[in-house]
Design a protein around this motif. Structure first.
Motif, PDB file in Angstrom:
ATOM      1  N   ALA A 101      60.979 -37.984  37.742  1.00 38.95           N
ATOM      2  CA  ALA A 101      59.910 -36.992  37.588  1.00 38.95           C
ATOM      3  C   ALA A 101      60.388 -35.611  38.025  1.00 38.95           C
ATOM      4  CB  ALA A 101      58.677 -37.418  38.381  1.00 38.95           C
ATOM      5  N   GLN A 102      61.170 -35.562  39.095  1.00 38.31           N
ATOM      6  CA  GLN A 102      61.704 -34.278  39.564  1.00 38.31           C
ATOM      7  C   GLN A 102      62.694 -33.697  38.557  1.00 38.31           C
ATOM      8  OE1 GLN A 102      63.263 -35.081  43.459  1.00 38.31           O
ATOM      9  NE2 GLN A 102      61.234 -35.331  44.358  1.00 38.31           N
ATOM     10  N   GLN A 105      60.705 -32.273  35.713  1.00 41.24           N
ATOM     11  CA  GLN A 105      60.090 -31.003  36.124  1.00 41.24           C
ATOM     12  C   GLN A 105      61.124 -29.886  36.110  1.00 41.24           C
ATOM     13  OE1 GLN A 105      56.852 -30.316  36.709  1.00 41.24           O
ATOM     14  NE2 GLN A 105      57.452 -28.184  36.954  1.00 41.24           N
ATOM     15  N   TRP A 106      62.307 -30.156  36.634  1.00 42.47           N
ATOM     16  CA  TRP A 106      63.382 -29.169  36.641  1.00 42.47           C
ATOM     17  C   TRP A 106      63.740 -28.760  35.214  1.00 42.47           C
ATOM     18  CZ3 TRP A 106      68.258 -29.190  34.537  1.00 42.47           C
ATOM     19  CH2 TRP A 106      69.100 -28.150  34.919  1.00 42.47           C
ATOM     20  N   GLU A 109      61.073 -26.497  33.792  1.00 38.58           N
ATOM     21  CA  GLU A 109      61.126 -25.155  34.388  1.00 38.58           C
ATOM     22  C   GLU A 109      62.323 -24.343  33.896  1.00 38.58           C
ATOM     23  OE1 GLU A 109      61.128 -25.962  38.563  1.00 38.58           O
ATOM     24  OE2 GLU A 109      58.996 -26.524  38.578  1.00 38.58           O
TER      25      GLU A 109
END
Length: 117
Positions: A101-102, A105-106, A109
């Protein structure tokens, strides 16, 4: 962070082990689809646009072998459907809801900087 425990080009590096979890392009997509809950293979085929039956089957087998996905049998009482249902294992949930998930997200972004380079 794992300071000093992962030297450059060491074959048993933890970064390499983690990268292998997403080295097949469909594996993280399947894991993400299973975040929604236990799902049958045919439903995954519908949910994941562009994946073939063969590639999905191979991804599910790999993810089961790594302990990230569990295959079980379930009878849906609302209909006559029975058969195999795939779900995330506890390990799969921790990976999918944490590092994966991280990473997603990265990527979201930084998408503009990643495209075309």
């Amino acid at each position: 962070m794992l300071e000093g425990s992962c030297q450059t080009f060491v074959s048993d590096c933890q970064v390499r082990a983690a990268a292998e979890l997403i080295s097949h392009s469909w594996d993280p997509v399947v894991l993400s689809a299973l975040r929604l809950g236990p799902t049958r293979r045919k439903e995954l085929l519908t949910t994941i646009a562009g994946v073939s039956d063969k590639v999905l089957t191979q991804a599910l087998q790999r993810l089961q072998a790594r302990g990230l996905v569990v295959r079980g049998n379930s009878a849906d009482q609302a209909s006559t459907h029975t058969g195999a249902v795939y779900r995330l294992s506890m390990l799969g949930e921790s990976f999918t809801n944490g590092p994966l998930a991280q990473l997603a997200q990265w990527a979201a972004e930084n998408q503009d900087d990643l495209v075309g380079r």
